[in-house]
Every structure is written in structure tokens, then in C-alpha cells.
Design a protein around this motif. Structure first.
Motif, PDB file in Angstrom:
ATOM      1  N   GLU A 168     -42.236  -2.620   2.538  1.00 45.05           N
ATOM      2  CA  GLU A 168     -41.294  -1.529   2.788  1.00 45.05           C
ATOM      3  C   GLU A 168     -40.385  -1.847   3.975  1.00 45.05           C
ATOM      4  O   GLU A 168     -39.193  -1.551   3.960  1.00 45.05           O
ATOM      5  CB  GLU A 168     -42.040  -0.213   3.011  1.00 45.05           C
ATOM      6  N   GLU A 169     -40.933  -2.470   5.007  1.00 50.26           N
ATOM      7  CA  GLU A 169     -40.132  -2.849   6.177  1.00 50.26           C
ATOM      8  C   GLU A 169     -39.094  -3.910   5.798  1.00 50.26           C
ATOM      9  O   GLU A 169     -37.931  -3.833   6.210  1.00 50.26           O
ATOM     10  CB  GLU A 169     -41.044  -3.359   7.298  1.00 50.26           C
ATOM     11  N   GLU A 170     -39.489  -4.899   5.018  1.00 49.99           N
ATOM     12  CA  GLU A 170     -38.547  -5.929   4.572  1.00 49.99           C
ATOM     13  C   GLU A 170     -37.467  -5.332   3.680  1.00 49.99           C
ATOM     14  O   GLU A 170     -36.297  -5.701   3.773  1.00 49.99           O
ATOM     15  CB  GLU A 170     -39.285  -7.062   3.845  1.00 49.99           C
ATOM     16  N   LEU A 171     -37.854  -4.393   2.817  1.00 46.09           N
ATOM     17  CA  LEU A 171     -36.884  -3.718   1.957  1.00 46.09           C
ATOM     18  C   LEU A 171     -35.878  -2.934   2.797  1.00 46.09           C
ATOM     19  O   LEU A 171     -34.665  -2.997   2.563  1.00 46.09           O
ATOM     20  CB  LEU A 171     -37.602  -2.783   0.971  1.00 46.09           C
ATOM     21  N   ARG A 172     -36.366  -2.211   3.798  1.00 49.56           N
ATOM     22  CA  ARG A 172     -35.489  -1.446   4.675  1.00 49.56           C
ATOM     23  C   ARG A 172     -34.498  -2.369   5.387  1.00 49.56           C
ATOM     24  O   ARG A 172     -33.301  -2.087   5.466  1.00 49.56           O
ATOM     25  CB  ARG A 172     -36.310  -0.662   5.704  1.00 49.56           C
ATOM     26  N   LYS A 173     -34.978  -3.485   5.889  1.00 51.73           N
ATOM     27  CA  LYS A 173     -34.093  -4.442   6.572  1.00 51.73           C
ATOM     28  C   LYS A 173     -33.063  -5.026   5.611  1.00 51.73           C
ATOM     29  O   LYS A 173     -31.898  -5.203   5.970  1.00 51.73           O
ATOM     30  CB  LYS A 173     -34.918  -5.572   7.196  1.00 51.73           C
ATOM     31  N   ALA A 174     -33.486  -5.327   4.385  1.00 56.78           N
ATOM     32  CA  ALA A 174     -32.563  -5.880   3.394  1.00 56.78           C
ATOM     33  C   ALA A 174     -31.475  -4.872   3.056  1.00 56.78           C
ATOM     34  O   ALA A 174     -30.297  -5.231   2.926  1.00 56.78           O
ATOM     35  CB  ALA A 174     -33.334  -6.294   2.143  1.00 56.78           C
ATOM     36  N   ILE A 175     -31.851  -3.614   2.925  1.00 58.34           N
ATOM     37  CA  ILE A 175     -30.873  -2.575   2.629  1.00 58.34           C
ATOM     38  C   ILE A 175     -29.894  -2.432   3.794  1.00 58.34           C
ATOM     39  O   ILE A 175     -28.686  -2.348   3.594  1.00 58.34           O
ATOM     40  CB  ILE A 175     -31.571  -1.236   2.300  1.00 58.34           C
ATOM     41  N   GLU A 176     -30.410  -2.449   5.023  1.00 59.75           N
ATOM     42  CA  GLU A 176     -29.527  -2.363   6.192  1.00 59.75           C
ATOM     43  C   GLU A 176     -28.557  -3.536   6.250  1.00 59.75           C
ATOM     44  O   GLU A 176     -27.376  -3.359   6.531  1.00 59.75           O
ATOM     45  CB  GLU A 176     -30.354  -2.303   7.479  1.00 59.75           C
ATOM     46  N   ARG A 177     -29.055  -4.724   5.967  1.00 58.58           N
ATOM     47  CA  ARG A 177     -28.177  -5.902   5.975  1.00 58.58           C
ATOM     48  C   ARG A 177     -27.092  -5.778   4.905  1.00 58.58           C
ATOM     49  O   ARG A 177     -25.936  -6.097   5.132  1.00 58.58           O
ATOM     50  CB  ARG A 177     -28.983  -7.192   5.765  1.00 58.58           C
ATOM     51  N   ALA A 178     -27.496  -5.301   3.726  1.00 59.09           N
ATOM     52  CA  ALA A 178     -26.532  -5.136   2.634  1.00 59.09           C
ATOM     53  C   ALA A 178     -25.480  -4.101   2.996  1.00 59.09           C
ATOM     54  O   ALA A 178     -24.293  -4.300   2.742  1.00 59.09           O
ATOM     55  CB  ALA A 178     -27.257  -4.743   1.350  1.00 59.09           C
ATOM     56  N   LEU A 179     -25.917  -3.003   3.593  1.00 54.64           N
ATOM     57  CA  LEU A 179     -24.963  -1.960   3.992  1.00 54.64           C
ATOM     58  C   LEU A 179     -24.012  -2.476   5.061  1.00 54.64           C
ATOM     59  O   LEU A 179     -22.819  -2.169   5.039  1.00 54.64           O
ATOM     60  CB  LEU A 179     -25.697  -0.715   4.486  1.00 54.64           C
ATOM     61  N   LEU A 180     -24.532  -3.230   5.990  1.00 56.27           N
ATOM     62  CA  LEU A 180     -23.689  -3.768   7.063  1.00 56.27           C
ATOM     63  C   LEU A 180     -22.687  -4.784   6.546  1.00 56.27           C
ATOM     64  O   LEU A 180     -21.578  -4.900   7.054  1.00 56.27           O
ATOM     65  CB  LEU A 180     -24.552  -4.387   8.166  1.00 56.27           C
ATOM     66  N   SER A 181     -23.067  -5.530   5.569  1.00 49.35           N
ATOM     67  CA  SER A 181     -22.140  -6.540   5.039  1.00 49.35           C
ATOM     68  C   SER A 181     -21.181  -5.960   4.009  1.00 49.35           C
ATOM     69  O   SER A 181     -20.379  -6.683   3.434  1.00 49.35           O
ATOM     70  CB  SER A 181     -22.927  -7.698   4.432  1.00 49.35           C
ATOM     71  N   MET A 182     -21.287  -4.657   3.756  1.00 52.23           N
ATOM     72  CA  MET A 182     -20.394  -3.936   2.847  1.00 52.23           C
ATOM     73  C   MET A 182     -20.488  -4.440   1.415  1.00 52.23           C
ATOM     74  O   MET A 182     -19.563  -4.302   0.634  1.00 52.23           O
ATOM     75  CB  MET A 182     -18.945  -4.015   3.338  1.00 52.23           C
ATOM     76  N   ARG A 183     -21.611  -5.039   1.046  1.00 55.54           N
ATOM     77  CA  ARG A 183     -21.818  -5.482  -0.335  1.00 55.54           C
ATOM     78  C   ARG A 183     -22.314  -4.342  -1.206  1.00 55.54           C
ATOM     79  O   ARG A 183     -22.322  -4.443  -2.409  1.00 55.54           O
ATOM     80  CB  ARG A 183     -22.835  -6.615  -0.372  1.00 55.54           C
ATOM     81  N   CYS A 184     -22.767  -3.286  -0.545  1.00 54.19           N
ATOM     82  CA  CYS A 184     -23.353  -2.185  -1.293  1.00 54.19           C
ATOM     83  C   CYS A 184     -22.906  -0.877  -0.669  1.00 54.19           C
ATOM     84  O   CYS A 184     -22.883  -0.744   0.545  1.00 54.19           O
ATOM     85  CB  CYS A 184     -24.875  -2.311  -1.270  1.00 54.19           C
ATOM     86  N   ARG A 185     -22.588   0.089  -1.456  1.00 58.61           N
ATOM     87  CA  ARG A 185     -22.209   1.406  -0.971  1.00 58.61           C
ATOM     88  C   ARG A 185     -23.469   2.274  -0.891  1.00 58.61           C
ATOM     89  O   ARG A 185     -24.358   2.150  -1.730  1.00 58.61           O
ATOM     90  CB  ARG A 185     -21.210   2.052  -1.917  1.00 58.61           C
ATOM     91  N   PRO A 186     -23.548   3.172   0.100  1.00 52.47           N
ATOM     92  CA  PRO A 186     -24.737   4.016   0.230  1.00 52.47           C
ATOM     93  C   PRO A 186     -25.061   4.807  -1.040  1.00 52.47           C
ATOM     94  O   PRO A 186     -26.211   5.076  -1.327  1.00 52.47           O
ATOM     95  CB  PRO A 186     -24.392   4.967   1.379  1.00 52.47           C
ATOM     96  N   SER A 187     -24.079   5.150  -1.844  1.00 48.97           N
ATOM     97  CA  SER A 187     -24.335   5.943  -3.043  1.00 48.97           C
ATOM     98  C   SER A 187     -25.064   5.153  -4.123  1.00 48.97           C
ATOM     99  O   SER A 187     -25.660   5.734  -5.022  1.00 48.97           O
ATOM    100  CB  SER A 187     -23.014   6.486  -3.603  1.00 48.97           C
ATOM    101  N   CYS A 188     -25.042   3.830  -4.040  1.00 48.10           N
ATOM    102  CA  CYS A 188     -25.708   3.048  -5.085  1.00 48.10           C
ATOM    103  C   CYS A 188     -27.111   2.607  -4.677  1.00 48.10           C
ATOM    104  O   CYS A 188     -27.799   1.976  -5.459  1.00 48.10           O
ATOM    105  CB  CYS A 188     -24.855   1.837  -5.475  1.00 48.10           C
ATOM    106  N   VAL A 189     -27.534   2.939  -3.481  1.00 45.49           N
ATOM    107  CA  VAL A 189     -28.860   2.517  -3.010  1.00 45.49           C
ATOM    108  C   VAL A 189     -29.890   3.520  -3.484  1.00 45.49           C
ATOM    109  O   VAL A 189     -29.779   4.708  -3.253  1.00 45.49           O
ATOM    110  CB  VAL A 189     -28.894   2.404  -1.471  1.00 45.49           C
ATOM    111  N   ARG A 190     -30.908   3.030  -4.172  1.00 49.80           N
ATOM    112  CA  ARG A 190     -31.993   3.882  -4.613  1.00 49.80           C
ATOM    113  C   ARG A 190     -33.301   3.231  -4.202  1.00 49.80           C
ATOM    114  O   ARG A 190     -33.422   2.021  -4.170  1.00 49.80           O
ATOM    115  CB  ARG A 190     -31.985   4.015  -6.127  1.00 49.80           C
ATOM    116  N   SER A 191     -34.269   4.045  -3.935  1.00 54.02           N
ATOM    117  CA  SER A 191     -35.580   3.541  -3.546  1.00 54.02           C
ATOM    118  C   SER A 191     -36.550   3.782  -4.685  1.00 54.02           C
ATOM    119  O   SER A 191     -36.546   4.834  -5.310  1.00 54.02           O
ATOM    120  CB  SER A 191     -36.052   4.269  -2.290  1.00 54.02           C
ATOM    121  N   THR A 192     -37.375   2.824  -4.981  1.00 56.69           N
ATOM    122  CA  THR A 192     -38.368   2.945  -6.033  1.00 56.69           C
ATOM    123  C   THR A 192     -39.747   2.859  -5.400  1.00 56.69           C
ATOM    124  O   THR A 192     -40.023   1.970  -4.604  1.00 56.69           O
ATOM    125  CB  THR A 192     -38.213   1.796  -7.062  1.00 56.69           C
TER     126      THR A 192
END
Length: 200
Positions: A168-192
Motif C-alpha cells: 500500500e505504501e509503494e502504491l501510494r508513492k507510485a500514485i504521487e509520482r504519477a500525479l506529480l509528473s502529470m501523467r495521470c489526472r486525479p479523476s482517473c485514479v482508483r484504488s482497489t
């Protein structure tokens, strides 16, 4: 007196890492006593093995610890007033007795050697150094324990493989990195979750 105060401030007010404290102690003793060589030996303590350092004109470096044990009565006799010696050794005292020793030798300059006033100064420096070195060892031990606790919290105790919390910690960091690099918009992030149900 101001130089002694500065020495105390340097070993107690800086970063609490044993190597930093050792460097400050040895350099400070060498500077205040104007000697060519300073040797610091620390006895084994808890999880720490015996350690030793030496400082001379080439700098401070680790060296092999002395094999002999230094006891209270092993201290060299005091030089007589006006007498000079080539080297002085003073014990570092902790709560349960001697924890190490500082040895100085080779007076720099054209004076005859080390004398009683130098021994008194070295004893005062050793008292302050013992506290700083003890604190440095404690801080190192605490950092090691924190690192070990973090590892245990994130890994399975049997297999040492990363556990759910680590995932979960690695997933959180990956999501933060993706958001910071603007490769992903917050509306498309989902958690499973592991059960397969989704949350937005």
C-alpha cells in the motif's frame, strides 16, 4: 574557559551521530592541547563493538581498538608540578565505570612536553567527551532500532517479503509520482482493495 565552552557546544549541540561526535572530540582535544596525536578508544557497549580512532596531521581515521582493558587503577601516575611527559591517558567514565580512554602525545611547538595543567584540561575535556560519545552511541542505536522497526512493520516476519502495508505504501508513492509528473489526472485514479471491490 571560552575554548572549553566552545568544545562542549561542538560535541553536544551538533548532529548526534557517533562519527560526527568522535570527529569533534578528537579534533577539539588536539586543538585545545596542541598535540600531534590523539587516540580515542571506546570499549564494547551493548550492541557496539570496541572502537578506536586516531588523529594526527593526516586527519581523523578509525584504527584497531587496543586489546588491553583499561581499569581505574591503570591510569598513569600524575606528572609532578613542573615535570613534562610525552603522553597522557585519561579514562572516559560512564554510569557503570570506564567506557574508554583518550590518549594524547607529541606536544606541538617548542615547549618541553605535557604537564600537570594539560592533564587537568584533558580530564575536563574527557568528562564532556564521555557524555557526548554516550549520546552519540545512543542516537546511533535508536536510529538502527527505528530502521529495524520500519522493516519489520513492512515485511512478513517469516519470509521477509513485503507485506500488505508495504504494498500500500509503494502504491501510494507510485500514485504521487504519477500525479506529480502529470501523467495521470486525479479523476482517473482508483484504488482497489485486495478483495476486489473498488472505491473511488
Amino acid at each position: 574557559m571560552e575554548r572549553l565552552h566552545d568544545f562542549t557546544r561542538r560535541i553536544g549541540g551538533g548532529e548526534l551521530h557517533l562519527d560526527v561526535v568522535v570527529n569533534e572530540v578528537i579534533s577539539g582535544v588536539r586543538e585545545l592541547l596542541e598535540v600531534a596525536v590523539v587516540r580515542l578508544d571506546l570499549h564494547a557497549s551493548g550492541t557496539h563493538e570496541p572502537q578506536a580512532w586516531i588523529a594526527d596531521e593526516s586527519g581523523v581515521r578509525a584504527c584497531a581498538p587496543e586489546r588491553r582493558a583499561i581499569a581505574d587503577d591503570a591510569q598513569a601516575p600524575l606528572p609532578r608540578r613542573g615535570a613534562h611527559v610525552d603522553a597522557l591517558t585519561v579514562l572516559l567514565h560512564g554510569e557503570s565505570g570506564p567506557v574508554g580512554a583518550i590518549t594524547v602525545s607529541g606536544r606541538i611547538g617548542d615547549v618541553g612536553g605535557l604537564e600537570l595543567s594539560d592533564l587537568r584540561l584533558l580530564e575536563a575535556l574527557a568528562g564532556h567527551a564521555a557524555i557526548g560519545l554516550h549520546n552519540g552511541r545512543l542516537a546511533d542505536r535508536l536510529r538502527d532500532q527505528v530502521t529495524e522497526n520500519e522493516h519489520q512493520a513492512m515485511h512478513d516476519s517469516l519470509t521477509s517479503l513485503p507485506n500488505r502495508r508495504a504494498w500500500e505504501e509503494e502504491l501510494r508513492k507510485a500514485i504521487e509520482r504519477a500525479l506529480l509528473s502529470m501523467r495521470c489526472r486525479p479523476s482517473c485514479v482508483r484504488s482497489t482493495t485486495f478483495s476486489g471491490s473498488r472505491r473511488s
